[in-house]
Enzyme design. Sequence first.
Site, PDB file in Angstrom:
ATOM      1  CB  SER A   1      -0.960  -0.022   1.196  1.00  0.00           C
ATOM      2  OG  SER A   1      -0.293  -0.393   2.376  1.00  0.00           O
TER       3      SER A   1
ATOM      4  CE1 TYR B   1      -1.836  -9.589 -11.801  1.00  0.00           C
ATOM      5  CE2 TYR B   1      -3.321  -9.510 -13.690  1.00  0.00           C
ATOM      6  CZ  TYR B   1      -2.955  -9.074 -12.429  1.00  0.00           C
ATOM      7  OH  TYR B   1      -3.703  -8.109 -11.797  1.00  0.00           O
TER       8      TYR B   1
END
Length: 265
Positions: free
Chosen positions: A15, A154
């Site tokens: 974050s 991914y």
Amino acid sequence: MKIDLDGKTAVVTGSTGGIGLAAAIGLAGAGAAVILNGRDEDRVEAAVRTLLEAVPGADVAGIPADLSTAEGCDKLAGELPNTDILVNNVGIFGPKPFFEIDDATWERFFQLNVMSGVRLSRAYMKGMMERGWGRVVFISSESALNIPADMIHYGFTKTALLSLSRGLAKLASGSGVTVNSVLPGPTMSEGVGEMLKEMAAEKGLTVEEAGVEFVKSERPSSIIQRPATTQEVANMIVYVCSKEASATSGGALRVDGGVVDSIVP
Ligand code: NAD
């Protein structure tokens, strides 16, 4: 509806920028005490300052830890033994031809994108269930459903998160703990900005223009025909972490601008 997370603690992995930082700002704005995470101490400190500028007086701390390893996850869980809200956001992405993806790359994607969520859910969910309230959110992707041929490694990790999240939601049945996945579509984060820089330079576009071009050419089913902002994705994350979202569990919530051509969910 007024979302009030006063008294709740939230940790958002990865974050220091992008969707994770936007989600952390949203959660802090709703009153939660927020713990930021990234690998680099300076970047974590900078993110703490950014959050405080956005939400003056917020209760925020940072824990640097590399979540691609078991040791990194243990470091985070060691410094923060309990949390009410866990947002498993951290993730890496990027196109690569399948025949060039070596085992080490598959392993790196799996360890960070999937195992960090496994390890942190194992560390925190039991406590949430014992206390009778909790929110676990996995940031998956529309690529979990529309597996891109140039990012199979991914897509694989993002589909795995849907399985993990659905299973954990059932495990927490009746406990007051909800578990959901959020599926963003193309979103103008720092990471995506980096990915688009080359295309922007080649075509003489700004990164924002390249984002629109990318959506139109690579994700033509997008209904909004542009990338989302990190804040638009964060809004969904904050909602699903709220007390008000108590009847939503085991879900895969799309904030993909309609890219996945399906009415449900
Ligand atoms: P980003 O690259 O902008 O930010 C990623 C964050 O994770 C950064 O703070 C970075 O420092 C941190 N990080 C990277 N490796 C780490 C590690 N080993 N340990 C701890 N922290 C680490 O990413 P983003 O675009 O905001 O994406 C966030 C999540 O959303 C990812 O899981 C991504 O797959 C998912 N997602 C993004 C998009 C998009 O278009 N941006 C679309 C769908 C899903």
